[in-house]
Motif scaffolding. Sequence first.
Motif, short mmCIF file in Angstrom:
data_model
loop_
_atom_site.label_atom_id
_atom_site.label_comp_id
_atom_site.label_asym_id
_atom_site.label_seq_id
_atom_site.Cartn_x
_atom_site.Cartn_y
_atom_site.Cartn_z
N VAL A 26 89.41 -16.66 38.45
CA VAL A 26 90.59 -16.15 37.76
C VAL A 26 91.76 -17.09 38.04
N ALA A 83 90.96 -14.33 44.24
CA ALA A 83 90.92 -14.31 42.78
C ALA A 83 90.54 -15.68 42.23
N ARG A 90 95.86 -11.24 36.63
CA ARG A 90 96.08 -10.89 38.04
C ARG A 90 97.32 -10.02 38.10
N LEU A 120 92.36 -7.24 39.01
CA LEU A 120 91.87 -8.24 38.06
C LEU A 120 91.28 -7.46 36.90
#
Length: 120
Positions: free
Chosen positions: A119, A114, A12, A40
């Motif tokens: 993530v 995210a 990130r 990302l």
Amino acid sequence: MSGFAPLTGVTRDFTEWPCDRINDLILGPDPDAADLHLKLESRTLPEGEAGAVEARLRQAAGMDPGQYLQRYGPDDLDFEVDIPEDGDLYVEFSIGCIGDDAVLGLRDDLGKLASAMGVP
């Protein structure tokens, strides 16, 4: 968005920079507004897995297969999703020229997005 498998090795990267003003050459950047981006990216995910994640995100975002850029919201918000096809996982969300007072809240929202994509 939900149901994405955890994506290990995906980074990130939050960036923000001041926005230009109408008379930027004389006045310089706007001290009260920022352009916020979340990228990302992974160069280690297998190409098939990266492509599947990007295809699923395109579908969730209402984009056509192979479409790499989509703008959403009113013109004054300028929210964009950028998913170029390059073999690696690369997704960028940007929110252009928002007031500094909104940056922290929107940064938090992008972090939640995210996380929903798997993530960490």
